[in-house]
Design an enzyme around this catalytic site. Structure first.
Site, mmCIF file in Angstrom:
data_model
loop_
_atom_site.group_PDB
_atom_site.id
_atom_site.type_symbol
_atom_site.label_atom_id
_atom_site.label_comp_id
_atom_site.label_asym_id
_atom_site.label_seq_id
_atom_site.Cartn_x
_atom_site.Cartn_y
_atom_site.Cartn_z
ATOM 1 N N PRO A 313 20.832 31.604 -70.694
ATOM 2 C CA PRO A 313 21.820 31.060 -69.747
ATOM 3 C C PRO A 313 23.125 30.785 -70.484
ATOM 4 O O PRO A 313 23.139 30.072 -71.491
ATOM 5 C CB PRO A 313 21.167 29.759 -69.259
ATOM 6 C CG PRO A 313 20.176 29.401 -70.318
ATOM 7 C CD PRO A 313 19.725 30.681 -70.958
ATOM 8 N N THR A 315 27.153 29.620 -70.190
ATOM 9 C CA THR A 315 28.213 29.030 -69.382
ATOM 10 C C THR A 315 29.416 29.959 -69.346
ATOM 11 O O THR A 315 29.798 30.530 -70.355
ATOM 12 C CB THR A 315 28.620 27.661 -69.957
ATOM 13 O OG1 THR A 315 27.468 26.820 -70.004
ATOM 14 C CG2 THR A 315 29.688 27.010 -69.111
ATOM 15 N N GLN A 367 18.898 26.619 -64.819
ATOM 16 C CA GLN A 367 18.895 25.642 -65.914
ATOM 17 C C GLN A 367 19.706 24.429 -65.497
ATOM 18 O O GLN A 367 20.834 24.565 -65.000
ATOM 19 C CB GLN A 367 19.502 26.244 -67.184
ATOM 20 C CG GLN A 367 19.371 25.320 -68.388
ATOM 21 C CD GLN A 367 20.063 25.864 -69.626
ATOM 22 O OE1 GLN A 367 21.284 25.953 -69.675
ATOM 23 N NE2 GLN A 367 19.283 26.231 -70.636
ATOM 24 N N CYS A 398 22.571 22.003 -75.342
ATOM 25 C CA CYS A 398 24.024 22.137 -75.206
ATOM 26 C C CYS A 398 24.729 21.225 -76.207
ATOM 27 O O CYS A 398 24.495 20.015 -76.217
ATOM 28 C CB CYS A 398 24.465 21.792 -73.791
ATOM 29 S SG CYS A 398 26.239 21.999 -73.532
ATOM 30 N N LYS A 437 14.658 24.344 -73.290
ATOM 31 C CA LYS A 437 15.447 24.971 -74.343
ATOM 32 C C LYS A 437 16.033 23.871 -75.207
ATOM 33 O O LYS A 437 16.655 22.930 -74.694
ATOM 34 C CB LYS A 437 16.558 25.844 -73.775
ATOM 35 C CG LYS A 437 17.299 26.630 -74.856
ATOM 36 C CD LYS A 437 18.272 27.627 -74.270
ATOM 37 C CE LYS A 437 18.838 28.526 -75.361
ATOM 38 N NZ LYS A 437 19.594 27.802 -76.382
ATOM 39 N N GLY A 507 18.849 33.228 -81.673
ATOM 40 C CA GLY A 507 19.922 33.155 -82.653
ATOM 41 C C GLY A 507 20.145 34.446 -83.413
ATOM 42 O O GLY A 507 19.231 34.976 -84.048
ATOM 43 N N ASP A 508 21.370 35.001 -83.310
ATOM 44 C CA ASP A 508 21.848 36.104 -84.155
ATOM 45 C C ASP A 508 21.096 37.418 -83.948
ATOM 46 O O ASP A 508 20.890 38.171 -84.907
ATOM 47 C CB ASP A 508 21.787 35.714 -85.640
ATOM 48 C CG ASP A 508 22.578 34.457 -85.946
ATOM 49 O OD1 ASP A 508 23.546 34.185 -85.206
ATOM 50 O OD2 ASP A 508 22.227 33.748 -86.894
ATOM 51 N N ALA A 530 21.527 35.896 -76.601
ATOM 52 C CA ALA A 530 22.716 35.270 -76.022
ATOM 53 C C ALA A 530 23.963 36.084 -76.353
ATOM 54 O O ALA A 530 24.330 37.010 -75.629
ATOM 55 C CB ALA A 530 22.840 33.830 -76.525
ATOM 56 N N ARG A 531 24.619 35.780 -77.484
ATOM 57 C CA ARG A 531 25.852 36.488 -77.836
ATOM 58 C C ARG A 531 25.632 37.979 -78.016
ATOM 59 O O ARG A 531 26.523 38.784 -77.741
ATOM 60 C CB ARG A 531 26.450 35.883 -79.109
ATOM 61 C CG ARG A 531 27.095 34.526 -78.922
ATOM 62 C CD ARG A 531 27.684 34.035 -80.223
ATOM 63 N NE ARG A 531 26.666 33.843 -81.242
ATOM 64 C CZ ARG A 531 26.916 33.676 -82.544
ATOM 65 N NH1 ARG A 531 28.156 33.714 -82.984
ATOM 66 N NH2 ARG A 531 25.928 33.497 -83.395
#
Length: 663
Positions: A313, A315, A367, A398, A437, A507-508, A530-531
């Site tokens: 998720p 933002t 979420q 967050c 999370k 992560g990563d 995510a990214r």
């Protein structure tokens, strides 16, 4: 979008470097080509460094000197030179003081330009714009003259309206910026009755205004959550006497007050909470077909999360059109943007919109986050009644100050007692699984993930997702996957049983190698991305096919066009909707430009924290997509959505920034 705005794109020719003959030569070339922190791009694509402009340096030196002269004049003429050493010492002292103070306005978004809301010059009544009549008549504050509106309206952006193509009519009528697609020669709106009759809703969880009114007027039926909160308040009162008004024992506000008073971190932070008796009674109920009777735990929906790809998720950028793109590339699980529980209970339309779901999202969750147990539980009760979701995720990761300082997000990890009450209450009022999370720690040197993971299992969470960074760390440095592996070895039940809680790492992850290495080496049941999905949303197809996809610039441009179509369908095809679509496309481009095409790399794969030097692509479009200049991103949007308004003309001094936060 339209033929007049679409740029023809030629497919790039594949360029491959000669491969070394032996494995030792491959290892040697890979080691020598890679420099830490810099993407290893083939030399033929590197952009030469710009030559030093002596004239600009000279003019800059003159300006600095002139500024110094002005400063000396203000300081009292030549006498200021005598105090040079003293001034330098004072400057050093001031710098030291500033460094020890809390930084304000820092971060990537401190110079961010926020575009204002852009409206039409003539404000037409929405009902009239749709071809109807306004019952307010002359008392309506909006214009009812369609001809006057069309004369002042900006030029159409194209002759194909995505909403008309899908639904057979355009909800925005004369306000649509693609009006030619559904207006005849006489100026009347056109509707395709046959298509309107057979089309199915594309978006779910679209709520009427009545829900907002019920929530704002405190008329929504929170019967299930109120019963649980009253029982929770009674249990808390047994352990700590609470002063309450005897005449208000049955009032929901008294339960909330008792819970709020009991939620004092100084005495309840690490106290175990007894399971409410009401929950035990619910487990023994056998008549689950009665609407007023909650489902038993064994009857609630279950999801096998293990081995599935999971889009985090996000933002701002993790909106519905972006999630549709990721679904096209094969992601299994999607989750909406983080919603504040308090805003949901208050009926804020912007927050309720975060619960929207496209019909292609077959495993979809929402979420939420909050710092008060009663508010979060009521929000879950409302979601359970009005929304179609497969799970609800509690955000405990967050890191942003606004959320953390209110005790929500990663701030919940500071109050274990409150966190237990929230998760227990969520499970009581929801008929779908509850997931969590969280981050490995609040502070860098005080990891608590190993302690929290078994607690989540004991509370009955269906899935735990651990981000391998602390709250203090934010997104700096690499994620600690070794610590994620340690957390995965804690007690999470027996694999293959209903008691087992899967753990995902986060992560990563920027490619299939990262994904499968983490699955093999760190004992996790899956990975949340995510990214990596923002930089290359086709990562999910790469994972499914076990390959690094050298996607062409033409395919990437087609992806952006589909995103804009989905955006016009989601946010609207009027002026405001077009600007919203453009805004979110630019937000996304702040991540997309980081992608380095596979054919340009000497060493695979691309690493998350590597930054490429200036380079040119295999064609002009590929070069444009790699630009770090916001003006080039606007050019990309204009190739699809037509000319951008002046509000999108950013000042050149402002850098390219992103507001996306992983929830």
């Amino acid at each position: 979008m339209s033929s007049e705005n679409t740029t023809s794109v030629t497919e790039p020719t594949a360029v491959s470097a000669p491969a070394p003959e032996t494995s030792s030569e491959i290892a040697e070339s890979s080691t020598s080509s890679y420099q830490k922190g810099v993407s290893p791009i083939k030399p033929q694509y590197l952009r030469p460094k710009e030559p030093v402009n002596e004239e600009s340096i000279a003019s800059l030196s003159e300006a600095v000197e002139r500024q110094g002269d002005e400063g000396r004049t203000e300081g009292g003429g030549n006498d200021a030179n005598e105090d040079k050493n003293e001034n330098n010492k004072r400057d050093r002292d001031q710098k030291h003081v500033k460094n020890n103070k809390k930084k304000r306005g820092g971060g990537q978004t401190q110079d961010r330009v926020v575009t204002r809301r852009i409206e039409d010059e003539v404000q037409i009544c929405f009902k009239v714009a749709k071809g109807g009549e306004c019952e307010k008549g002359e008392s309506c504050k909006f214009n009812h003259d369609i001809k006057k509106y069309l004369d002042a309206k900006e030029k159409d952006l194209g002759d194909r309206c995505p909403n008309f193509d899908i639904y057979g009519e355009c909800h925005y009528g004369y306000k649509c910026r693609f009006l030619k697609a559904h207006m005849d020669a006489d100026g009347n709106l056109v509707k395709d009755e046959e298509k309107m009759a057979r089309v199915e809703p594309q978006s779910l969880n679209v709520f009427s205004h009545d829900l907002t009114l019920q929530l704002r007027a405190f008329k929504f039926d929170f019967k299930r959550s109120e019963a649980y909160l009253k029982q929770m308040a009674d249990d808390l009162a047994k352990s700590k006497p609470v002063k309450t008004n005897s005449s208000a024992d049955n009032d929901s506000s008294s339960s909330s007050a008792a819970i709020a008073e009991a939620e004092d971190p100084s005495d309840l932070e690490n106290r175990d909470v007894k399971k409410p008796r009401a929950t035990v009674v619910q487990d023994e109920v056998t008549h689950s077909d009665t609407p007023d009777v909650p489902l038993r735990a064994c009857e609630k929906k279950k999801i096998d999360f293990r081995g599935k790809t999971y889009l985090a998720p996000l933002t701002t950028v993790g909106n519905l059109p972006f999630r549709r793109i990721c679904k096209e590339y094969g992601v299994d699980i999607t989750c909406g943007e983080m919603a504040m529980a308090s805003n949901l209970v208050q009926g804020q339309k912007g927050e309720l919109a975060l619960l929207r779901r496209h019909k292609s999202e077959d495993i979809f969750g929402v979420q939420i986050t909050g710092n008060k147990a009663d508010v979060v539980i009521r929000a879950c009760d409302m979601i359970n009644q009005v929304a179609t979701v497969d799970f609800v995720d509690l955000n405990m990761g967050c890191p942003i100050d606004l959320v953390y300082n209110n005790g929500a997000g990663s701030g919940l990890m500071n109050s274990v007692g409150k966190m237990k009450r929230i998760i227990t209450g969520m499970r009581s009022v929801l008929d779908v699984p509850v997931t969590v999370k969280f981050r490995m720690a609040i502070h860098d040197k005080k990891p608590i993930g190993e302690t929290m993971t078994p607690i989540f299992h004991d509370l009955g969470a269906a899935l735990g997702t651990l981000h391998g960074r602390s709250r203090q760390q934010r997104y700096t440095k690499l994620a600690d996957w070794n610590y994620i592996s340690r957390c995965a070895k804690t007690n999470r039940g027996i694999l293959g049983t209903n008691d087992y809680m899967p753990l995902f790492g986060n992560g990563d992850i920027l490619g299939p190698k990262d994904y499968y290495d983490h699955l093999a080496d760190h004992n996790v049941d899956g990975c949340m991305i995510a990214r990596g999905a923002l930089i290359k949303p086709w990562i999910f197809e790469e994972i499914k096919t076990h390959r690094d996809w050298d996607i062409s610039s033409g395919e990437r441009f087609d992806m952006l066009k589909r995103f804009c179509d989905y955006g016009l369908e989601h946010w609207g095809s009027d002026t405001q909707g077009v600007n919203q679509t453009r805004r979110f496309m630019l937000e996304w481009q702040s991540f997309l430009h980081r992608y380095v095409p596979v054919g340009l790399l000497e060493v695979l794969p691309q690493r998350m924290n590597d930054r490429p030097p200036a380079f040119v692509g295999r064609d002009d479009l590929e070069t444009l997509m790699a630009s770090t200049d916001v003006k080039d991103w606007i050019k990309l949007s204009e190739m699809i959505l037509g000319p951008a308004p002046e509000a999108f003309r950013f000042d050149p001094k402002h850098k390219a920034n992103s507001t996306s936060v992983e929830g």
